[in-house]
Scaffold this active site. Structure first.
Site, PDB file in Angstrom:
ATOM      1  N   LYS A  80      57.780  37.036  47.865  1.00  0.00           N
ATOM      2  CA  LYS A  80      58.168  36.186  48.984  1.00  0.00           C
ATOM      3  C   LYS A  80      59.422  35.391  48.634  1.00  0.00           C
ATOM      4  O   LYS A  80      59.710  35.130  47.472  1.00  0.00           O
ATOM      5  CB  LYS A  80      57.024  35.238  49.345  1.00  0.00           C
ATOM      6  CG  LYS A  80      55.734  35.943  49.761  1.00  0.00           C
ATOM      7  CD  LYS A  80      55.892  36.675  51.081  1.00  0.00           C
ATOM      8  CE  LYS A  80      54.583  37.293  51.541  1.00  0.00           C
ATOM      9  NZ  LYS A  80      54.202  38.509  50.798  1.00  0.00           N
ATOM     10  N   ASP A  81      60.154  34.993  49.671  1.00  0.00           N
ATOM     11  CA  ASP A  81      61.405  34.266  49.494  1.00  0.00           C
ATOM     12  C   ASP A  81      61.208  32.994  48.678  1.00  0.00           C
ATOM     13  O   ASP A  81      60.177  32.328  48.780  1.00  0.00           O
ATOM     14  CB  ASP A  81      61.983  33.885  50.859  1.00  0.00           C
ATOM     15  CG  ASP A  81      62.321  35.098  51.699  1.00  0.00           C
ATOM     16  OD1 ASP A  81      61.373  35.682  52.262  1.00  0.00           O
ATOM     17  OD2 ASP A  81      63.499  35.452  51.795  1.00  0.00           O
ATOM     18  N   ARG A  82      62.229  32.668  47.898  1.00  0.00           N
ATOM     19  CA  ARG A  82      62.178  31.408  47.151  1.00  0.00           C
ATOM     20  C   ARG A  82      62.479  30.215  48.053  1.00  0.00           C
ATOM     21  O   ARG A  82      61.714  29.256  48.082  1.00  0.00           O
ATOM     22  CB  ARG A  82      63.194  31.442  46.001  1.00  0.00           C
ATOM     23  CG  ARG A  82      63.278  30.079  45.298  1.00  0.00           C
ATOM     24  CD  ARG A  82      64.372  30.018  44.262  1.00  0.00           C
ATOM     25  NE  ARG A  82      64.511  28.649  43.772  1.00  0.00           N
ATOM     26  CZ  ARG A  82      65.423  28.260  42.899  1.00  0.00           C
ATOM     27  NH1 ARG A  82      66.288  29.129  42.413  1.00  0.00           N
ATOM     28  NH2 ARG A  82      65.484  26.995  42.511  1.00  0.00           N
TER      29      ARG A  82
END
Length: 351
Positions: A80-82
């Site tokens: 998942k995106d940071r």
């Protein structure tokens, strides 16, 4: 043929619209849609967590450190995106659900924890739900955004691989070709090898998708297409193009493109001939595919994905956008169709 990632044309014809996203992590929310629930028994503890401004890998490392677990035995379905607030399931080995629920980690919240017999593996998710705020959008842009979103809902979004698939500087395709096609020195680590194989496969798929978009056939059949059933994922070739066209329009099936590998099932007829020409142009002969090994056995990928539960509304200083995508699809591709080149990632721009 260029070693840079191949550009993919846009499906939607609306003009570029300016805006900024990821101004704050709370402006980009992602909720994983799990493929299964833990069954309550076993040595693996499955944890549903919410993280903020952390990569999945870093969040798992911090959670394992807090619980005294080995991060090498942890698992997750997808990265998942940071620069976002995201929820997802991860698995940790040899930890009790009670201890996991009591873990305290900065930037991370444990929402629930249950025992299960197996670790969570890559790809074990149905998809992701996105809720985004895009700021500094012109007030008169809403009609064009709605028009583009309606097109994506009706026809599907092109299932292109986003820029993140090709490395921060977009040079993973060149590195992959130097190793796999030109016979150069291989990377040392298995993780890096997997990245390079994936980049080469993904670039080939994007090239095939670009051709279909240019001729308007990414969501309709051509002779010999290998179709994927939307409900079961089964693959088949149809010799009835008229019936296949009807089934594509009804979202029962979608044409697929190549993720080249020695075990990939090839289409037939014109579709097969096009993929054979693409393989030859890229230098992906049988010897190269053999070098992929188990890192890239090959598969099929639909040329389009359904954009579900789509919502668009004005928000203070911009717009609020929500939609769901199946596993493997990129939200940045949807944003690219809506905003074209006008969107700025504030997390990268340092805003």
């Amino acid at each position: 043929m260029s070693d840079r990632p191949h550009p993919v044309p846009r499906l939607t014809g609306t003009p570029p619209i300016s805006g900024r996203f990821k101004v704050a992590p709370e402006d980009f929310r992602v909720d994983e849609i799990a493929a299964f629930d833990p069954d309550g028994a076993g040595e693996h503890c499955h944890v549903r967590l919410r993280k903020r401004d952390l990569t999945t890998k870093r969040a798992v490392e911090l959670l394992c450190r807090a619980l005294g677990a080995d991060p090498r035995q942890a698992g997750w379905a997808g990265m998942k995106d940071r620069h976002a607030v995201t929820t997802q399931w991860v698995s940790v080995f040899g930890v009790s659900p009670e201890d996991a629920r009591g873990a305290e980690v900065e930037g991370l919240e444990v929402l629930e924890a249950h025992a299960h017999g197996r670790k969570r593996k890559p790809g074990q998710l149905r998809g992701n739900r996105f809720e985004l705020v895009v700021r500094d959008v012109p007030e008169d842009a809403l009609p064009a955004l709605r028009e583009a979103l309606e097109t994506l809902v009706a026809r599907g979004a092109p299932n292109a691989f986003g820029a993140q698939r090709f490395g921060r500087d977009g040079d993973n395709v060149a590195k992959a070709r130097a190793w796999l096609v030109e016979g150069g020195r291989p990377p040392r680590g298995r993780f890096e090898k997997r990245l390079y194989v994936s980049a080469l496969q993904s670039d080939a798929f994007n090239r095939a998708l670009a051709e279909r978009l240019e001729e308007g056939s990414f969501d309709r059949p051509i002779d010999g297409d290998l179709f994927r059933k939307e409900d079961t994922g089964g693959l088949f070739v149809s010799d009835d193009l008229a019936r296949a066209t009807e089934r594509c329009a009804a979202w029962e099936i979608s044409p697929t493109g190549p993720m080249f590998g020695r075990k990939m099932r090839a289409p037939e007829g014109e579709a097969g001939a096009r993929e054979a020409r693409l393989r030859e142009a890229l230098g992906l002969d049988d010897a190269v595919l053999a070098r992929f090994g188990k890192l890239g056995l090959g598969t099929r990928r639909p040329y389009r994905v359904r954009v579900a539960d789509a919502e668009l509304a004005p928000a203070e200083g911009g717009v609020r956008l929500a939609f769901a995508l199946p596993s493997g699809a990129y939200a940045t591709v949807v944003l690219g169709e809506l905003f074209k080149g006008g969107l700025v990632d504030a997390s990268r721009a340092g805003s």
